[in-house]
Scaffold this active site. Structure first.
Site, PDB file in Angstrom:
ATOM      1  N   ASP A   1       0.850  -1.186   0.000  1.00 39.42           N
ATOM      2  CA  ASP A   1       0.000   0.000   0.000  1.00 39.42           C
ATOM      3  C   ASP A   1       0.890   1.242   0.000  1.00 39.42           C
ATOM      4  O   ASP A   1       2.110   1.148   0.150  1.00 39.42           O
ATOM      5  CB  ASP A   1      -1.051  -0.024   1.113  1.00 39.42           C
ATOM      6  CG  ASP A   1      -0.519   0.318   2.490  1.00 39.42           C
ATOM      7  OD1 ASP A   1       0.641   0.715   2.601  1.00 39.42           O
ATOM      8  OD2 ASP A   1      -1.297   0.191   3.448  1.00 39.42           O
TER       9      ASP A   1
ATOM     10  N   LYS B   1      -3.475   3.254  -1.961  1.00 36.32           N
ATOM     11  CA  LYS B   1      -4.801   3.843  -1.764  1.00 36.32           C
ATOM     12  C   LYS B   1      -4.598   5.156  -1.049  1.00 36.32           C
ATOM     13  O   LYS B   1      -4.513   5.211   0.158  1.00 36.32           O
ATOM     14  CB  LYS B   1      -5.687   2.914  -0.945  1.00 36.32           C
ATOM     15  CG  LYS B   1      -6.504   1.977  -1.839  1.00 36.32           C
ATOM     16  CD  LYS B   1      -7.202   0.910  -1.048  1.00 36.32           C
ATOM     17  CE  LYS B   1      -8.238   1.460  -0.098  1.00 36.32           C
ATOM     18  NZ  LYS B   1      -9.512   1.847  -0.642  1.00 36.32           N
TER      19      LYS B   1
ATOM     20  N   MET C   1      -5.725   9.585  10.120  1.00 33.95           N
ATOM     21  CA  MET C   1      -6.495  10.072   8.961  1.00 33.95           C
ATOM     22  C   MET C   1      -7.282  11.334   9.332  1.00 33.95           C
ATOM     23  O   MET C   1      -7.204  11.823  10.447  1.00 33.95           O
ATOM     24  CB  MET C   1      -7.421   8.999   8.397  1.00 33.95           C
ATOM     25  CG  MET C   1      -6.647   7.762   7.969  1.00 33.95           C
ATOM     26  SD  MET C   1      -7.664   6.491   7.237  1.00 33.95           S
ATOM     27  CE  MET C   1      -8.231   5.623   8.700  1.00 33.95           C
TER      28      MET C   1
HETATM   29  N1  SAH Z   1      -2.345   0.751   9.775  1.00 32.15           N
HETATM   30  C1  SAH Z   1      -1.734   2.048   9.846  1.00 32.15           C
HETATM   31  C2  SAH Z   1      -2.757   3.143   9.708  1.00 32.15           C
HETATM   32  C3  SAH Z   1      -3.450   3.137   8.379  1.00 32.15           C
HETATM   33  S1  SAH Z   1      -4.550   4.452   8.177  1.00 32.15           S
HETATM   34  C4  SAH Z   1      -0.944   2.170  11.138  1.00 32.15           C
HETATM   35  O1  SAH Z   1      -1.035   1.303  12.001  1.00 32.15           O
HETATM   36  O2  SAH Z   1      -0.163   3.112  11.264  1.00 32.15           O
HETATM   37  C5  SAH Z   1      -3.535   5.676   7.441  1.00 32.15           C
HETATM   38  C6  SAH Z   1      -3.199   6.763   8.434  1.00 32.15           C
HETATM   39  O3  SAH Z   1      -2.125   6.353   9.251  1.00 32.15           O
HETATM   40  C7  SAH Z   1      -2.723   8.042   7.828  1.00 32.15           C
HETATM   41  O4  SAH Z   1      -3.784   8.827   7.374  1.00 32.15           O
HETATM   42  C8  SAH Z   1      -2.019   8.679   8.999  1.00 32.15           C
HETATM   43  O5  SAH Z   1      -2.944   9.210   9.907  1.00 32.15           O
HETATM   44  C9  SAH Z   1      -1.389   7.487   9.663  1.00 32.15           C
HETATM   45  N2  SAH Z   1       0.014   7.278   9.271  1.00 32.15           N
HETATM   46  C10 SAH Z   1       0.551   6.199   8.718  1.00 32.15           C
HETATM   47  N3  SAH Z   1       1.887   6.352   8.547  1.00 32.15           N
HETATM   48  C11 SAH Z   1       2.190   7.569   9.041  1.00 32.15           C
HETATM   49  C12 SAH Z   1       3.387   8.315   9.194  1.00 32.15           C
HETATM   50  N4  SAH Z   1       4.574   7.850   8.799  1.00 32.15           N
HETATM   51  N5  SAH Z   1       3.311   9.533   9.761  1.00 32.15           N
HETATM   52  C13 SAH Z   1       2.151  10.020  10.191  1.00 32.15           C
HETATM   53  N6  SAH Z   1       0.994   9.376  10.057  1.00 32.15           N
HETATM   54  C14 SAH Z   1       1.002   8.155   9.513  1.00 32.15           C
END
Ligand code: SAH
Length: 509
Positions: free
Chosen positions: A36, A58, A173
């Protein structure tokens, strides 16, 4: 039918070193990797060379592949007998629709396993110096999404429950909807004074943090044009950042450094720079190709045991030599008693990786000094020396050896060709860099032949005098030169340079 399996693997939040060992093992055995857009593409280095890579990104508004199509792909490839890795940013079961993918696999009767990952919900704040819990401040953590299934007609987000819950709240998000979300939270009772931190691209060299309060954060984010992906942390723990902001205090934090390199060299330099907080990325400028006259090279390799010395001047030369050697011979002893000289520690390390010892290495890693190092072992008078190097290498080294009476055969072991495409070059064109590193004359020459635009204020850094000379010849001003001519020496020089000369534009608080 072969037994396929699908691993739902958490890629971690961004820093590639935050992948789990189990995740890395899964990547190594994958036939297919479905990524992803939040999974760091650098992780694909852990997949085998033959693995098929599918980018099923996505991003909001840019659905490279609809969820149903991703589910179907996972099921079909698993049923077809493949070992599939579904690589998902952070943890696969936290707001990433990993649950739906697992359901699709279960429903289709496919074998699957889940490999949890380091979630951005906790690692993001941690890299901003914010512990999501702290005994003195809270006993509870609420993680919620600011972005719901757009198909839903009414909100299922219970702002009242979130606002009333004691302790820290972390939102994933929905960073684009901060205004509405904070208004709802405050209407439901959250104090406008509640400290808030937004952390974007957390755990990478591009991390940015914005601190504010619930009442003001939406305005501040709009003003700073603060974009996703980001996590938002609400709560008193945000204030701990004042004393715990470790990552953004690293010496190279946020410095954008382009590392020129060959596709085959290991990413050691970029990795070291990243571990010091830099936003380092690689710009491959050259590609290693086999010797144009393969026959002459293989004859020299086959007869290597007939020489007194074998001189290797680069890790690539060592690879070319030993790969050819083990194609010809099955027994390491067929190298006979030839002594081996290496021009520097990186070359020596590569020689040792083939389980051969290095008999001579100059104290300073300069071509001109290798003959002196060899003479410490034996006089070179009438000795036969095999020099295996890149095509187009300069004549200084063979001349120096001949002057001392050696009989030198200078064979071309490999050649370097300019690299013209790739993501690194693209990124350099669009984003530029604060500093560019050069670790060999050929990286400088090939970098210039790419005719890339020169970013404003860019500094060109050199590993040593031979490289610097080539840089100047190419019209690249040498902004700094390492005094120890190896990778750690170059890293040290870069740290010292930024420490004394430049304020950090990436620290904007
Ligand atoms: N499964 C992922 C989250 C997926 S939803 C997890 O556990 O981190 C996607 C959201 O994750 C993004 O919109 C943001 O809010 C957050 N996110 C993922 N990677 C990030 C990063 N490196 N820095 C800040 N936010 C992040």
């Amino acid at each position: 039918m072969p037994n396929g399996i699908c691993y739902l693997v958490g890629a971690g939040p961004g820093d590639p070193l935050l992948l789990t060992l189990k995740g890395r093992d899964c990547l190594a055995k994958a036939d297919v990797v479905v990524c992803d857009h939040l999974a760091n593409p650098a992780l694909l280095q852990f997949a085998g060379a033959g693995a098929e890579i599918v980018h099923a990104g996505k991003k909001a508004g840019d659905h490279a592949m609809a969820q149903a199509a991703i589910n179907q792909l996972l099921v079909e490839r698993t049923q077809g007998g493949a070992t599939v890795v579904r690589l998902k940013g952070g943890d696969p079961f936290l707001f990433g629709r990993g649950g739906e993918e697992a359901e699709a696999l279960a429903e289709a009767g496919c074998a699957f396993e889940v490999v949890p990952g380091v979630t951005s919900a906790i690692a993001g704040p941690a890299y901003a110096g914010i512990p999501v819990t702290h005994r003195a401040h809270n006993t509870m953590l609420t993680i919620f999404t600011g972005h719901e299934d757009p198909g839903k007609s009414s909100t299922t987000l219970d702002y009242g429950a979130i606002a009333r819950a004691p302790g820290t709240k972390v939102m994933l998000m929905g960073i684009e909807r901060l205004q509405a979300i904070t208004e709802n939270l405050m209407a439901a009772g959250m104090s406008p004074q509640t400290p808030v931190a937004l952390v974007r691209w957390a755990t990478t060299g591009q991390q940015k943090t914005l601190c504010s309060t619930a009442g003001e954060v939406a305005g501040a984010a709009a003003k700073a044009d603060f974009k996703p992906p980001a996590v938002a942390v609400f709560g008193e723990v945000v204030d701990l950042r004042g004393s715990l902001n470790w990552f953004e205090s690293l010496p190279l934090f946020g410095r954008r450094i382009a590392v020129t390199r060959t596709r085959r060299q290991g990413g050691e330099l970029a990795a070291r720079l990243r571990s010091l907080g830099a936003d380092a990325y690689e710009v491959p400028t050259i590609r290693i190709e086999p010797a144009p006259d393969k026959r002459a090279f293989y004859e020299a390799v086959a007869y290597a045991h007939g020489y007194d010395w074998l001189v290797l001047t680069s890790p690539n030369g060592a690879d070319a030599f030993f790969e050819a050697f083990f194609e010809i011979y099955k027994d390491a002893r067929d190298l006979g008693a030839v002594r081996i000289a290496a021009i520097g520690p990186a070359t020596a390390a590569r020689v040792r990786s083939y389980r051969f010892q290095v008999d001579a290495m100059p104290e300073r890693f300069l071509a001109g000094e290798i003959a002196a190092a060899m003479e410490k072992e034996t006089s070179l008078e009438n000795l036969k020396v095999l020099l295996a190097r890149a095509s187009g290498a300069d004549g200084e080294l063979p001349a120096g050896l001949s002057q001392r009476g050696a009989i030198v055969d200078d064979v071309v072991a490999y050649r370097t060709m300019p690299e013209t495409g790739g993501a690194g070059i693209q990124r350099y064109r669009t984003e530029g860099a604060d500093l560019v590193t050069f670790t060999s004359a050929s990286t400088a020459e090939n970098f210039q032949s790419l005719a890339l635009p020169e970013p404003k204020g860019v500094v060109y850094a050199s590993i040593g005098p031979v490289t610097s000379r080539a840089m100047r010849e190419q019209g690249l001003a040498v902004g700094l030169e390492a005094s120890r001519h190896d990778i750690p020496g170059l890293v040290e020089a870069i740290v010292a340079f930024f420490k004394k000369t430049h304020s950090n534009p990436h620290l904007d608080e």
